[in-house]
Every structure is written in C-alpha cells, then in structure tokens.
Design a protein around this motif. Structure first.
Motif, short mmCIF file in Angstrom:
data_model
loop_
_atom_site.label_atom_id
_atom_site.label_comp_id
_atom_site.label_asym_id
_atom_site.label_seq_id
_atom_site.Cartn_x
_atom_site.Cartn_y
_atom_site.Cartn_z
N PHE A 122 0.81 -1.21 0.00
CA PHE A 122 0.00 0.00 0.00
C PHE A 122 0.85 1.26 0.00
O PHE A 122 0.37 2.33 -0.38
CB PHE A 122 -0.92 0.02 1.23
CG PHE A 122 -1.87 -1.14 1.29
CD1 PHE A 122 -2.98 -1.16 0.48
CD2 PHE A 122 -1.63 -2.20 2.13
CE1 PHE A 122 -3.86 -2.24 0.53
CE2 PHE A 122 -2.50 -3.28 2.18
CZ PHE A 122 -3.62 -3.30 1.37
N PRO B 187 -5.22 -1.97 -5.91
CA PRO B 187 -5.42 -0.58 -6.33
C PRO B 187 -4.84 -0.33 -7.71
O PRO B 187 -4.08 -1.16 -8.22
CB PRO B 187 -4.66 0.19 -5.25
CG PRO B 187 -3.60 -0.76 -4.78
CD PRO B 187 -4.21 -2.13 -4.85
N TYR C 246 2.69 5.70 3.88
CA TYR C 246 1.84 4.74 4.59
C TYR C 246 0.46 5.35 4.78
O TYR C 246 0.31 6.39 5.43
CB TYR C 246 2.44 4.38 5.94
CG TYR C 246 3.73 3.62 5.86
CD1 TYR C 246 3.76 2.31 5.41
CD2 TYR C 246 4.94 4.22 6.21
CE1 TYR C 246 4.94 1.61 5.32
CE2 TYR C 246 6.13 3.52 6.12
CZ TYR C 246 6.12 2.22 5.67
OH TYR C 246 7.31 1.53 5.59
#
Length: 719
Positions: free
Chosen positions: A535, A612, A698
């Motif tokens: 991520f 994503p 993050y």
C-alpha cells in the motif's frame, strides 16, 4: 599409404563420426600449400583468404547532391546506393537503402502532406465498437493520419499506394514474387495483373505497369530487369531511383535493357581492374625524390647556424642608456650570437632536478608556498552591519504546540439536563467511553479520549469558546445491554450502541449521534498506519512482449549466420525472456510489487481491473508508440499520478523510433522518460529521484485530531 583402420567393434562410431556434418565450432580446413600461395592479384592462381574475389559485386553509384533554387537539398545519394529525396518543405519523399554489398536496394515513399487512412468497414460495424467522446474521436482521427505511401523491400517486393481521392479510395502498385498488380481507382479505374516472367519475355516495353503515387512520384515496372523505377520530380529537380535487384542492370555501353534503366556514371566493381587502375610512379621519379631529400639533408649544418632573433649590440653588451635593456642588431654575423656571459645569466637561479614531480613538490614547498588560512576578524564575524548590533536570528514563528486539555467528567444522568440548558449558538459534545473498552488495542476508548483532549486544546488555542466538551462513563449507570432493570439512560434515551460514542447537542436538540469516521475507514477509537509496502509504494505494470517461435528461430539463425563459425558474434539475438527476468529482479530489489503483461491487450486488461490502480508503467519499446499510449492513458484515467517509462535496448535494437521520440512533444506528461537496457537499480532510482508520487506513503486508517477538529468546525458553521 598407411591408414589406421578402426576396430571392428568401433565401426559404427567411426562411421557416424565420418558422416557427421562439420559444426560451427570446428576449425576451418586449410587447403594444402595455402601458406605458399602468391598474394598478387595479377596472378591467375591467386586466391584470397576468404575465397576467390568475385567480379560481379554490386554497382558503384556516383555521388549525387542535387539542390533546389534556394540551396535546399533535393536529392542526396552515396556510392553504396543509399540516399534520400526531399520535398521543398524539407520533408522526406523517398528513402532508399542498399543491401548485400549494393546488389539490392529497398525503398520507402512518403507524400508531401499527411492524409487520413479510412477503413472500408463502417465504424459502428467494427468489432468492439463503443461510442466515444468528441475528444477521443479527434484523438483517433489524428492517429489515422500518415504520410507513408508504401514500402518495397530489397527484392523489389512490396506495395505502394496513391493518395486517397474524395471518396477515400486509393490505387495501388504491388509487386510479388511472381506477379505485378496495378490498381487504378475512380469510376474509370481498372485492375491490371501480369506475370513477371511474361513481362520479361516481351520485346517491346509496355507502359501499362505505371502508377502515379502523388504529383511528385511515379512508380514504373521495368520488364527487362524486373526492378521498379521511382521517378521523382519536384521544383525543377528530376531523379530516378532503382529499387530491387539492381545488380541485374547492365553497365553503361551495354544493351539488353529497357528504356529508362540506363544509370549514368554507374560501373561494376572488379578487383583486378581496381588493381590495374593504381598508377605507381616510375623508378626514375623515385630516385630523383631520394636525391632531393639527400641534398637538403646535407645543408642541415648550415640551417643550425642560423642567427637567433634576439640580437646583441656590436660590443656584445646591452645598449647603454636603454631603460629596458634592448639589444641592437649588428651587420656582422659574428656579433649575432649569444656569448658565454649571456648563457651564464640565463642559468642564474635555476633549480636542479631529476624528476618533474620532485621539482613540483619543491616549488610548492619552498618557492611558492601555499597561502595561510585567512583569519576571520571581528567585523567579518558580526556581518556587514558592524559596528552596529547584530540583528539576531531571522524572524519566524516558533512551532505552536497545544497541550492537551482534560475533559470535564459528567454523569450519564446529567447529559439531558446539560443539553437542555445550552445557550443559543453553543454546542455540547459528550464523548461516551467505557472503562471495559480501554484495554483493547483496536477501537479503544482510551484513544478516543486522547483525540478529544487534543481537539479541545486546538479549539481553545483558536479562541473558540462556543464548544463544551465533556466525557461520560457508561460503566457507572446500569448494564449497557439491559432493557428492563438498571437500564443505562444513554442507551435507553439516545440509542448509544457501542463505546466509544459521540453525542452532540445544539439548542437542546441532538444534532449528531454516531461514532464519527475519518476520510479513511475506522472510527474515533482507532488510528494507525498501514505499514505494508503493497500500500505504501505504487504497483508496477511491466509490459514485455513475448516473441513468436518463428521470430525467435529467425533471430537465432541470423545470429548464427553472422558469426561465420566464430566463438563470439558481433550481434546477439534479442532474448525477451532474459529482459523480463532482469526487469523483475531490479523491481524486486527496489521494493516494488509488479505484474507482467506479455502483450498490449493483456496490459490494457490489467490496467483496467487492477486494485489498487497501477502507479508506474515499464513498457518495452518493441510494443510501439500506439500500444504504449493506449496503456499509459488507461492507467492515468484511474490514477492521475501514474508515471510511464519506455525501456529500450540501444545496442541490440538501434536508435529509438521517431514516433516514440515525438510522444513527449505531442502528449506532454504521458512519458516520464526512457530507461536504457540493461536496467539497473541505480538507473531506476535515478529516474525516480525527486518524484514524491513513488516515495513511501503509509496510508492512515481511523480518525485523528485534524479530522475531529474539521468535523466540529463544520457543525459550528451549520449551527
């Protein structure tokens, strides 16, 4: 003659060894007496190191440099046959390239202006048709524009097409291995097909196999030689290019070819003829040159006695009364030389040395020592305002840190009374917590109370006095899940469902009754960073097309043929699978997750479905400008911050295609750069340096002080 015969048991192995073909790595068999062969080309028995020299090599073209009236280049051609023809605007019209030692010539033709290439299939009847916007339609229209009229390879096989007429129809001039086809468009158009063997047998030249491609170019098939003539005529400059197997064209002065095939100034190479054309001077000329050199060398002693340019006076000393000590020239040659005193004066102060580096050290230490470090005096320390006072540190606001403020503790039974006694324009915020929910790491009341105290401190620092922040403990009044005996008033009256919870009152009315959530997921009792590299860094899509088996075999065969039996070849076949592994290894070492697409279609599908969305594209230059643009645009539709790079192997594939180089000027921001192969970790990190979108970020889950402060300010504006 003694011959060693193999044993009976080894007969099959010996027979297989004799019958096996020689390999590429086997040494070349040398004929007997090769080291004693003569090396003079005039000898009929002469043999070259790589075989006999052949007299039928390709033609030598005369160098052509034709210009327009404004001195702009029109036709430029070299001796090997390669060259260009340009329009008056500077754009290329014809590009020809020689092959196989100028025995064959290929060509590509262009029009002076771009034109649209239309399809015979209606747009709404094509597979996968979908209605597009006006912007996409204009983009598709620009993609269909071109100047290319066609290509003929080195064997003269290919197709050339004319400019489209009003209806979009185009004529064609096509040459195959056995036939010649000419198609003329229009209402009175026709299609002519003839065999090349039949055309070669015709005695009279025919003008039927001729087609005008554009106003400046005409393509004609020559029956006798089987080549194509490209007649270029622009701005008063005319020239004819010969495409195909030009070695079949007879040299000047020979018959047997059609009209228009004669190449003025063209000749056929011949090794013996080239050697005979070398004219050496006679022995008498060489002797005279040697004599002249010897006579000049005998006068060398007189040359060394030439007087110096620095002349002395007649007395050998400097002229008296001259402030600069100038020297006066004398008519006598004996006084035009330095004396011993002059040489002694020149040697005064000279330092003896044996090695140059030792002399350099001595000069740096004794003769010209390094300057001492300058001492910083008080005025320089105080600045340019001395003797005035130092202005001090530059003005700036210190960072403001608001100390958290404790919340007022109230009972659950006092909440309705506090809400009813509110004045107009003020709000009451009650944070509902429970002691049994403060020990959990997730969704804890302790975190919610910390966030609320920090938010109250920020509100007081901003001068906001319309907010009353309180905290109520659920554990002090009844069971939270009891609906009969000892029911908690907050559960019974306001429907509080969990801890932590937030109640907000204005003018005695309840305006918020929920567990507030931030922009990301997670309630008021939870806030954390998702420390996962999947991520934190963008995902990479690698587009590396896999070659077909036929293409891989042809590349390997071409490399083996070029090696000529050597252990190492000057060129290597492009190994797409090795490039895939190298790119994946670099991405793995850099810390990026990636997906691999083996075609442009797979890349379009992955970029549309990935979750994503991809943040980076590494596309091979073999995909082409069109495929790269489609994939990059699809990625930017889902992720505007996505960046795209093109990976190109300059050593194996040559210079980058012009269409890819024009992407930066045509579509700004689409291509971030070009990475040269082999890709390394340092080169990839250097290309990504300074780009904040590919750094580690993050994501945060839950609600923090800023989110709660924004929520309260929004409620105040509404109230």
């Amino acid at each position: 003659c003694q011959t060693s015969l193999p044993l009976l048991g080894d007969a099959p192995a010996a027979l297989a060894q004799v019958m096996a073909p020689p390999g590429l790595l086997d040494a070349r068999a040398r004929p007997a007496g090769e080291q004693f062969e003569p090396r003079r080309p005039t000898d009929s028995k002469w043999r070259g190191r790589r075989g006999d020299l052949r007299p039928d090599l390709g033609p030598i073209y005369p160098i052509v440099n034709l210009q327009y009236s404004d001195n702009q280049p029109a036709v430029q051609r070299q001796e090997d046959g390669g060259g260009f023809a340009s329009f008056q605007s500077g754009k290329k019209a014809v590009c020809v390239l020689s092959h196989h030692q100028t025995r064959r010539v290929s060509a590509i033709c262009y029009a002076s202006n771009e034109f649209n290439v239309r399809s015979a299939v209606p747009e709404n009847a094509r597979p996968g048709y979908r209605k597009v916007s006006a912007e996409d339609a204009a983009r598709n229209e620009r993609r269909g524009r071109t100047r290319t009229l066609g290509v003929l390879d080195e064997w003269g096989v290919g197709i050339l097409e004319t400019l489209p007429d009003g209806t979009g129809a185009r004529g064609s001039y096509e040459v195959t291995a056995k036939e010649v086809i000419v198609t003329i468009p229009g209402p009175n158009g026709e299609r002519k097909r003839a065999s090349r063997a039949a055309l070669a047998a015709e005695t009279q030249p025919s003008d039927s196999m001729t087609l005008r491609l554009c106003p400046e170019l005409v393509a004609t098939y020559d029956n006798a030689t089987g080549i194509t003539l490209l007649d270029f005529n622009c701005g008063g400059v005319s020239y004819t290019f010969h495409v195909g197997e030009v070695w079949k064209i007879p040299p000047s002065g020979h018959g047997g070819f059609s009209q228009g095939t004669q190449m003025n100034g063209m000749s056929v190479t011949h090794p013996a003829g080239i050697f005979d054309a070398i004219n050496l001077q006679s022995q008498g000329g060489l002797d005279s040159s040697t004599t002249i050199m010897t006579e000049h060398a005998s006068l060398l002693d007189k040359t060394l006695k030439c007087s110096t340019s620095c002349l002395l006076s007649s007395s050998g000393a400097q002229q008296v009364g001259s402030p600069q000590g100038t020297l006066k020239k004398s008519a006598s040659e004996t006084t035009m030389r330095f004396t011993l005193d002059n040489f002694k004066s020149m040697h005064e102060g000279r330092i003896d040395f044996r090695h140059e580096h030792l002399l350099k050290k001595k000069l740096a230490k004794d003769v010209h020592p390094l300057l001492a470090k300058t001492q910083v005096v008080r005025p320089m320390r105080e600045g340019y305002l001395y003797p005035q006072a130092h202005p001090g540190k530059p003005p700036g606001e210190p960072p403001k840190v608001s100390q958290p403020v404790s919340l007022e503790q109230i009972s659950c039974y006092d909440v309705p009374q506090r809400a009813a006694s509110l004045e107009g324009g003020k709000i009451l915020i009650v944070l509902v917590v429970a002691s049994w929910a403060k020990k959990s790491q997730y969704s804890s009341s302790a975190h919610a109370q910390v966030v609320a105290e920090a938010t109250l401190a920020e509100l007081q620092a901003l001068g906001e006095d319309r907010v009353h922040f309180c905290v109520a403990e659920l554990s002090e009044a009844g069971a939270p899940h009891s609906a009969t005996k000892h029911a908690n008033p907050l559960f019974k009256q306001y429907g509080v469902k969990q801890a932590p919870w937030m109640l907000m009152f204005s003018r005695g009315e309840l305006i918020m009754n929920e567990n507030p959530h931030g922009p990301q997921t997670g309630g008021i009792g939870f806030a954390a960073r998702l420390r996962y590299m999947a991520f934190a860094k963008p995902r990479v899509l690698v587009v590396e097309p896999a070659p077909s088996p036929q293409a891989a075999q042809s590349a390997a065969a071409a490399t083996a043929a070029e090696s000529g039996g050597r252990l190492k070849s000057t060129c290597r076949a492009v190994n797409n699978f090795q490039l895939q592994l190298e790119t994946q290894e670099v991405l793995r070492r850099t810390g990026f997750d990636f997906d691999l697409a083996l075609s442009a279609g797979d890349a379009m599908r992955l970029s549309a479905q990935a979750q994503p969305p991809y943040g980076m594209l590494l596309c091979s230059s073999e995909v082409g400008a069109g495929g790269f643009s489609e994939v990059a645009l699809r990625m930017k539709e889902r992720n505007p911050k996505a960046i795209a790079f093109i990976c190109h192997d300059l050593k194996r594939l040559g210079p980058l295609d012009e269409s890819i180089r024009n992407l930066e000027s045509q579509q700004r921001g689409l291509m971030a750069g070009v990475l040269r192969r082999p890709i390394t970790k340092s080169s990839l990190e250097g290309a990504l340096a300074g780009n904040d979108d590919v750094r580690i970020h993050y994501p945060t889950c839950g609600i923090v002080k800023e989110n709660l402060l924004e929520l309260i300010q929004r409620k105040l504006e509404i109230g």
